[in-house]
Every structure is written in C-alpha cells, then in structure tokens.
Design a protein around this motif. Sequence first.
Motif, PDB file in Angstrom:
ATOM      1  N   MET A 169       0.973  -1.089  -0.042  1.00 48.40           N
ATOM      2  CA  MET A 169      -0.083  -0.184   0.163  1.00 48.40           C
ATOM      3  C   MET A 169       0.826   1.146  -0.020  1.00 48.40           C
ATOM      4  N   ASP A 170       0.459   2.188  -0.768  1.00 49.80           N
ATOM      5  CA  ASP A 170       1.340   3.284  -0.951  1.00 49.80           C
ATOM      6  C   ASP A 170       0.601   4.294  -0.036  1.00 49.80           C
ATOM      7  N   ILE A 171       1.810   4.958   0.866  1.00 51.49           N
ATOM      8  CA  ILE A 171       1.362   6.324   1.629  1.00 51.49           C
ATOM      9  C   ILE A 171       1.406   7.240   1.113  1.00 51.49           C
ATOM     10  N   LYS A 172       0.384   8.262   1.327  1.00 52.61           N
ATOM     11  CA  LYS A 172       0.455   9.407   0.647  1.00 52.61           C
ATOM     12  C   LYS A 172       0.335  10.476   1.768  1.00 52.61           C
ATOM     13  N   THR A 173       0.827  11.739   1.511  1.00 51.39           N
ATOM     14  CA  THR A 173       1.005  12.870   2.668  1.00 51.39           C
ATOM     15  C   THR A 173       0.458  13.997   1.776  1.00 51.39           C
ATOM     16  N   GLU A 174      -0.788  14.165   2.611  1.00 54.41           N
ATOM     17  CA  GLU A 174      -1.733  15.594   2.056  1.00 54.41           C
ATOM     18  C   GLU A 174      -0.861  16.973   2.341  1.00 54.41           C
ATOM     19  N   GLY A 175      -0.908  17.764   1.288  1.00 55.68           N
ATOM     20  CA  GLY A 175      -0.250  18.890   1.276  1.00 55.68           C
ATOM     21  C   GLY A 175      -1.132  19.934   2.141  1.00 55.68           C
ATOM     22  N   ALA A 176      -0.817  21.177   2.301  1.00 55.53           N
ATOM     23  CA  ALA A 176      -1.384  22.220   3.077  1.00 55.53           C
ATOM     24  C   ALA A 176      -2.689  22.399   2.449  1.00 55.53           C
ATOM     25  N   ARG A 177      -3.704  22.681   3.570  1.00 56.50           N
ATOM     26  CA  ARG A 177      -5.101  22.749   2.865  1.00 56.50           C
ATOM     27  C   ARG A 177      -5.137  24.385   2.667  1.00 56.50           C
ATOM     28  N   ASP A 178      -5.829  24.961   1.567  1.00 59.11           N
ATOM     29  CA  ASP A 178      -5.901  26.117   1.281  1.00 59.11           C
ATOM     30  C   ASP A 178      -6.474  26.894   2.376  1.00 59.11           C
ATOM     31  N   LEU A 179      -6.095  28.086   2.814  1.00 59.12           N
ATOM     32  CA  LEU A 179      -6.520  29.070   3.866  1.00 59.12           C
ATOM     33  C   LEU A 179      -6.403  28.211   5.083  1.00 59.12           C
TER      34      LEU A 179
END
Length: 126
Positions: free
Chosen positions: A1-11
């Motif tokens: 399973m690939d682990i994905k990192t979420e970026g910064a949320r807008d505002l």
Amino acid sequence: MDIKTEGARDLGFVLSLASGKRSLDTITIASGAGRLESGTVLGRITASGKFITSPNAEVVDIEGAEIATAILGYGVDATDSDVEAVVVDGDAEVKEPMLVFDASVDDATKIAIKVEQLRAVGIKAR
C-alpha cells in the motif's frame, strides 16, 4: 500500500479574517517562484511589484522581497509564468506553525523577524 501525504489545505493557516474583503487581496506571483503552497510567506519585489517567497536578507534582483508583507492563501505553480493569486495581506490572525518560510529563514530568530514583519501589516501569528 502506498502512503500519501496530504499538502497544506487552502487557507488552513487562518484563525480569523476581517469582515468583507479587508484581509484578502489578489496579487501576482513572479515567474520562476516555483510551486508554492498555501501558507507561504511572501514579500513584494520593489522593481516589479510582483511577489515571491520572502528571503531572510536582501537578494539581488528581488530587492524588497526580504520584507514579509503577505501570506499565500491557495497553492500555485509559478514555475514557468506569472500567476495571479489570493493572499492574506492584513487584518488577520494566522497559525504560526502552519506558515511556510523561504529556505533561508531557517532558525527561530529569522522566523521571529518574519512574524514581526507580518505584524507590521496587521497579520498576527499565534
């Protein structure tokens, strides 16, 4: 399973904004700035009026940008061309740990200076 990192949320860095449109503005990010994420601390280049990440000290050809005056609201890609972007530029409270600084702003003292520069334009980092 690939682990994905979420970026910064807008505002996502915003705690509070003034009513109406007093806290937000549309500016131009200079071509060559690269991919910038929401929360990036910006400075205005005196010669062009365009914005770029705010470095620790004055840099040739981007004089003026060393003074932090805004925070990018939405992620943009200004790698190859100028990009219009929404910024927080006054009358706001923001989450300091969520701010993104230029690579040259690399210690607590330099970050404190940027936070004070933002406070001078009415942006309080908490």
